[in-house]
Design an enzyme around this catalytic site. Structure first.
Site, PDB file in Angstrom:
ATOM      1  N   CYS A   1       0.804  -1.227   0.000  1.00 23.26           N
ATOM      2  CA  CYS A   1       0.000   0.000   0.000  1.00 23.26           C
ATOM      3  C   CYS A   1       0.836   1.277   0.000  1.00 23.26           C
ATOM      4  O   CYS A   1       0.282   2.368  -0.111  1.00 23.26           O
ATOM      5  CB  CYS A   1      -0.956  -0.010   1.187  1.00 23.26           C
ATOM      6  SG  CYS A   1      -1.833  -1.562   1.319  1.00 23.26           S
TER       7      CYS A   1
ATOM      8  N   HIS B   1      -3.396   7.881   5.998  1.00 22.14           N
ATOM      9  CA  HIS B   1      -3.526   6.558   5.369  1.00 22.14           C
ATOM     10  C   HIS B   1      -4.860   5.940   5.790  1.00 22.14           C
ATOM     11  O   HIS B   1      -5.524   5.287   4.975  1.00 22.14           O
ATOM     12  CB  HIS B   1      -2.352   5.665   5.792  1.00 22.14           C
ATOM     13  CG  HIS B   1      -2.415   4.292   5.207  1.00 22.14           C
ATOM     14  ND1 HIS B   1      -2.256   4.070   3.862  1.00 22.14           N
ATOM     15  CD2 HIS B   1      -2.668   3.072   5.755  1.00 22.14           C
ATOM     16  CE1 HIS B   1      -2.386   2.770   3.613  1.00 22.14           C
ATOM     17  NE2 HIS B   1      -2.643   2.140   4.742  1.00 22.14           N
TER      18      HIS B   1
ATOM     19  N   GLU C   1      -2.195   5.169  13.597  1.00 18.14           N
ATOM     20  CA  GLU C   1      -1.813   6.376  12.864  1.00 18.14           C
ATOM     21  C   GLU C   1      -2.011   7.630  13.711  1.00 18.14           C
ATOM     22  O   GLU C   1      -1.167   8.534  13.705  1.00 18.14           O
ATOM     23  CB  GLU C   1      -2.605   6.485  11.549  1.00 18.14           C
ATOM     24  CG  GLU C   1      -2.183   7.704  10.712  1.00 18.14           C
ATOM     25  CD  GLU C   1      -2.703   7.644   9.283  1.00 18.14           C
ATOM     26  OE1 GLU C   1      -3.527   6.764   8.970  1.00 18.14           O
ATOM     27  OE2 GLU C   1      -2.249   8.487   8.478  1.00 18.14           O
TER      28      GLU C   1
ATOM     29  N   LYS D   1     -10.036   7.942   1.823  1.00 17.08           N
ATOM     30  CA  LYS D   1     -10.400   6.548   1.483  1.00 17.08           C
ATOM     31  C   LYS D   1     -11.869   6.279   1.807  1.00 17.08           C
ATOM     32  O   LYS D   1     -12.460   5.348   1.275  1.00 17.08           O
ATOM     33  CB  LYS D   1      -9.533   5.548   2.262  1.00 17.08           C
ATOM     34  CG  LYS D   1      -8.107   5.425   1.723  1.00 17.08           C
ATOM     35  CD  LYS D   1      -7.382   4.248   2.365  1.00 17.08           C
ATOM     36  CE  LYS D   1      -5.948   4.134   1.869  1.00 17.08           C
ATOM     37  NZ  LYS D   1      -5.038   5.131   2.464  1.00 17.08           N
TER      38      LYS D   1
ATOM     39  N   HIS E   1      -9.724   1.978  -1.157  1.00 14.51           N
ATOM     40  CA  HIS E   1      -8.285   1.760  -1.010  1.00 14.51           C
ATOM     41  C   HIS E   1      -7.742   1.233  -2.339  1.00 14.51           C
ATOM     42  O   HIS E   1      -8.035   0.114  -2.735  1.00 14.51           O
ATOM     43  CB  HIS E   1      -8.043   0.755   0.119  1.00 14.51           C
ATOM     44  CG  HIS E   1      -6.613   0.673   0.559  1.00 14.51           C
ATOM     45  ND1 HIS E   1      -5.572   1.171  -0.204  1.00 14.51           N
ATOM     46  CD2 HIS E   1      -6.052   0.159   1.678  1.00 14.51           C
ATOM     47  CE1 HIS E   1      -4.427   0.952   0.442  1.00 14.51           C
ATOM     48  NE2 HIS E   1      -4.689   0.348   1.580  1.00 14.51           N
TER      49      HIS E   1
ATOM     50  N   PHE F   1       1.289  -3.071   4.287  1.00 15.40           N
ATOM     51  CA  PHE F   1       1.524  -4.423   4.788  1.00 15.40           C
ATOM     52  C   PHE F   1       3.001  -4.725   4.541  1.00 15.40           C
ATOM     53  O   PHE F   1       3.547  -4.384   3.494  1.00 15.40           O
ATOM     54  CB  PHE F   1       0.677  -5.428   4.000  1.00 15.40           C
ATOM     55  CG  PHE F   1      -0.682  -5.674   4.595  1.00 15.40           C
ATOM     56  CD1 PHE F   1      -1.125  -4.972   5.691  1.00 15.40           C
ATOM     57  CD2 PHE F   1      -1.517  -6.631   4.045  1.00 15.40           C
ATOM     58  CE1 PHE F   1      -2.379  -5.213   6.247  1.00 15.40           C
ATOM     59  CE2 PHE F   1      -2.776  -6.884   4.581  1.00 15.40           C
ATOM     60  CZ  PHE F   1      -3.208  -6.176   5.677  1.00 15.40           C
TER      61      PHE F   1
END
Lengths: 409, 80
Positions: A161, A300, A311, A332, A337, A397
């Site tokens: 990502c 994010h 975050e 998002k 995403h 990830f």
């Protein structure tokens, strides 16, 4: 003195459509491009929340090479061409010495799924050879290079990502370090084939559909959030060395002043606030500006509980008591995403935010999670005439984090 | 559908070759089909007609007429 890097063109082909102006307007208004749609094969048909790109890219791509293009390359071809034309660099030879830095996490997911279907379904080893060049993650890069005549360094970043944030950051560094004067940077992803969607579904990270309003199912920072929605699309930026861009009278949308990246070195799938904070802190440090100068963070925030909370913790660690007054939104909630293309799309939205002073909202908030104690810009978007610096975060990830810092031109 | 009509439709729609270039005597090379494109075309024809065209046979094709003939031969075998 360091060479400065500016953004002179943007091309987006994303769930909200094509072209940065209408796409940014829709996002700023809080419009969702997410929908509950039919997907899967005949016998495994199902309804899934997806953020599909409505642009008919297959008709936009012509010529004999189109038979070698998976959807991921077609999306890239259209968005890349739009970015170059927005920058006014579509004349012959303008990009001969430019670089190409492209994020793509998966590659030609549809071509790979089709090859597997043939192998298993027909019990045959006669597989289409085109699945090799169509499936590789560097295919969008290769097609863009041929289409646009880009003959400098051409590199593909596959960092889950964070792929396209890292592509943007590395492209900016190559210009700053004097290796090149121009670059096309961004990312593309097209992995809404049902095998991919089903695998993500099994991870337990995808949003449950809101019974009344499916488009409002993704709710980052909300106490009632259930996860994210997979999207697809491509977003590209043209970056140029500032002096040469000014000399040719190029339109300057923003300056990219800082790039921070870090690795958690902790887990394949769990976020780590400490690792994220190191990337966030590195961006203003790289730019030589105080974190206090930053007025907006495009987070994010995917709307998973662990992700959003980590975050916010990372943001609080960097911004301290000022974090409470910082505008932090997750777009998002509206575009889903885009995995390998997420960072580039969110960078494009952040650039428009800093250029116009319009801050996009976090859509679909009903009751903010008390653990997300920052100003998450509830619907609708707002205007901040003072906004000078804005940050875009991407966390992957695998633990690779990236933060891009943009300044109003 | 005749093999020629099927090949013509594929060449026009998927490979975006202009219909007036598509004649039996045209070579695959003249039509701008490189070796990978020819193999892709043969896979499409196999899927369309439920036949199998061995790799060795595919390598011997020069003109569009050769391809039509190869497909016709396999279709007759499949029917018979």
């Amino acid at each position: 003195m360091d060479r400065r890097v500016v953004v002179t063109g943007i091309g987006v082909v994303v769930p909200h459509g094509r072209g940065i102006d209408p796409v940014f307007d829709a996002v700023h208004r809080g419009c969702s491009a997410i929908d509950l749609v039919e997907t899967g094969s005949a016998e495994l048909a199902t309804l899934e929340l997806l953020a599909r790109c409505p642009v008919d890219v297959a008709t936009e791509v012509t010529g004999p090479r189109r038979i070698l293009m998976d959807r991921v390359s077609m999306l890239a071809a259209v968005a890349g061409r739009d970015a170059v034309s927005d920058a006014g660099l579509d004349g012959p030879g303008e990009l001969a010495d430019a670089g190409l830095f492209v994020g793509c996490a998966i590659g030609g997911a549809e071509a790979i799924q089709a090859a597997h279907e043939r192998y298993v379904g027909r019990r045959t080893r006669r597989i289409r050879p085109t699945s090799v060049p169509m499936g590789m993650p560097s295919a969008p890069t290769a097609h863009l290079g041929i289409d646009l005549g880009i003959r400098g360094p051409a590199v593909t970043f596959s960092v889950a990502c964070s792929s396209s944030s890292i592509a943007v950051g590395e492209g900016a560094l190559a210009i700053r370090h004097g290796r090149i004067d121009r670059a096309l940077v961004g990312g593309s992803e097209a992995m809404l084939n049902d095998v991919s969607v089903a695998a993500w579904q099994s991870m337990g990270v995808l949003a449950a559909s809101d019974p009344e309003e499916p488009a409002a199912s993704c709710r980052p920072f909300d106490a009632g959030r259930t996860g994210f929605v997979l999207g697809e699309g491509a977003a590209f930026l043209v970056l140029e060395e500032r002096e040469s861009a000014l000399a040719r009278g190029a339109p300057i949308r923003a300056e990219i002043v800082g790039y921070g990246t870090s690795n958690d070195a902790v887990s394949l799938t769990d976020p780590d606030a400490e690792g994220q904070a190191r990337a966030i802190r590195a961006a203003p440090h790289d730019a030589g500006v105080a974190p206090e100068s930053i007025g907006y963070v495009n987070a994010h925030a995917t709307a998973t509980e662990v992700g959003d909370v980590a975050e916010v913790e990372a943001i609080r660690a960097v911004f301290g008591i000022r974090a409470g007054r910082l505008a932090v939104s997750s777009t998002k909630s509206m575009h889903g995403h885009l995995i390998g293309a997420a960072g580039a799309l969110e960078a494009a939205l952040t650039i428009e935010a800093v250029r116009t002073g319009r801050i996009p909202p976090t859509a679909n908030l009903r009751a903010k999670d008390p653990a997300c104690d920052v100003d998450v810009v509830p619907d609708p978007g707002r205007t901040d005439a003072e906004l000078e610096f804005a940050l875009s975060n991407s966390f992957a990830f695998g633990g690779s984090n990236a933060a891009l810092l943009f300044r109003k031109p | 559908m005749s093999s020629f009509d099927a090949i013509r439709d594929l060449l026009v729609e998927k490979f975006q070759i202009s219909a007036d270039e598509i004649r039996l005597e045209a070579t695959l090379e003249d039509l701008g089909l490189d070796s990978l494109s020819v193999v892709e075309l043969l896979f499409d024809l196999e899927d369309l007609f439920g036949i199998e065209l061995p790799q060795e046979e595919a390598q011997g094709l020069v003109t569009l007429g050769d391809a039509v003939e190869a497909v016709d031969r396999r279709r007759r075998q499949a029917d018979g």
